[in-house]
Design a protein around this motif. Structure first.
Motif, mmCIF file in Angstrom:
data_model
loop_
_atom_site.group_PDB
_atom_site.id
_atom_site.type_symbol
_atom_site.label_atom_id
_atom_site.label_comp_id
_atom_site.label_asym_id
_atom_site.label_seq_id
_atom_site.Cartn_x
_atom_site.Cartn_y
_atom_site.Cartn_z
ATOM 1 N N VAL A 4 59.065 38.532 5.540
ATOM 2 C CA VAL A 4 57.890 37.491 5.360
ATOM 3 C C VAL A 4 57.404 37.876 5.081
ATOM 4 O O VAL A 4 56.354 38.427 5.740
ATOM 5 N N GLU A 5 56.205 37.096 4.710
ATOM 6 C CA GLU A 5 54.892 37.198 3.835
ATOM 7 C C GLU A 5 54.288 36.266 5.037
ATOM 8 O O GLU A 5 54.163 34.830 4.783
ATOM 9 N N ILE A 6 52.793 36.539 5.348
ATOM 10 C CA ILE A 6 52.305 35.622 6.479
ATOM 11 C C ILE A 6 50.605 36.180 6.161
ATOM 12 O O ILE A 6 50.329 37.106 5.673
ATOM 13 N N THR A 7 49.771 34.539 5.766
ATOM 14 C CA THR A 7 48.650 34.298 5.621
ATOM 15 C C THR A 7 48.321 33.591 6.851
ATOM 16 O O THR A 7 48.696 31.997 6.883
ATOM 17 N N VAL A 8 47.144 33.679 7.538
ATOM 18 C CA VAL A 8 46.414 32.937 8.789
ATOM 19 C C VAL A 8 45.116 33.031 8.231
ATOM 20 O O VAL A 8 44.297 33.712 8.388
ATOM 21 N N VAL A 9 44.883 31.745 8.424
ATOM 22 C CA VAL A 9 43.402 31.005 8.041
ATOM 23 C C VAL A 9 42.477 30.781 9.199
ATOM 24 O O VAL A 9 42.973 29.315 8.928
ATOM 25 N N PRO A 10 42.241 30.758 9.493
ATOM 26 C CA PRO A 10 40.930 30.415 10.510
ATOM 27 C C PRO A 10 40.224 29.189 9.893
ATOM 28 O O PRO A 10 39.182 30.066 9.101
ATOM 29 N N ILE A 11 40.031 27.886 10.393
ATOM 30 C CA ILE A 11 39.206 26.843 9.692
ATOM 31 C C ILE A 11 38.248 26.429 11.060
ATOM 32 O O ILE A 11 38.180 26.743 11.968
ATOM 33 N N GLY A 12 36.993 26.226 10.486
ATOM 34 C CA GLY A 12 36.024 25.673 11.547
ATOM 35 C C GLY A 12 35.778 26.837 12.337
ATOM 36 O O GLY A 12 34.988 26.762 13.524
ATOM 37 N N THR A 13 35.185 27.837 11.862
ATOM 38 C CA THR A 13 34.546 28.939 12.614
ATOM 39 C C THR A 13 33.247 29.043 12.582
ATOM 40 O O THR A 13 32.476 28.296 10.730
ATOM 41 N N ALA A 14 32.798 29.927 12.443
ATOM 42 C CA ALA A 14 30.852 29.686 13.015
ATOM 43 C C ALA A 14 30.019 31.326 11.351
ATOM 44 O O ALA A 14 28.572 30.745 11.022
#
Length: 101
Positions: A4-14
């Motif tokens: 499995v390839e996973i990309t986690v992108v946090p949005i709304g960060t400082a």
């Protein structure tokens, strides 16, 4: 075994820098009984699919636990059932076809 390839992108960060979030994701993975490889753009995980999916949930939640207000997670699943497959085996197959050892 699934890969499995996973990309986690946090949005709304400082900040536009995400390495702190990636470091937290790495800590989550270090506590799992699965083989993984961090790449510059994503992480590749191999193991039983049901275990990986449990880890995917933990990885998706991690940025929220660290202050992100929104998270976008993308996954690709390679679940081969006709023979054993691994990250190493896939790379070796290409190397063999290129005449590299």
């Amino acid at each position: 075994m699934a890969i499995v390839e996973i990309t986690v992108v946090p949005i709304g960060t400082a900040s536009t820098s995400l390495s702190e979030y990636v470091a937290h994701l790495q800590k989550v993975l270090d506590n799992q009984p699965l083989h993984y490889e961090l790449t510059p753009m994503s992480t590749i995980i191999e193991g039983p699919l049901h275990q990986i999916m449990d880890v995917v949930m933990k990885l998706h939640e991690s940025p929220f636990e660290n202050g992100a207000m929104r998270v976008s997670t993308s996954i690709k699943i390679d679940d081969r059932r006709d023979k054993q497959a691994s990250m190493e085996q896939k790379l070796q197959s290409v190397a063999d076809k290129l005449g590299r050892i």
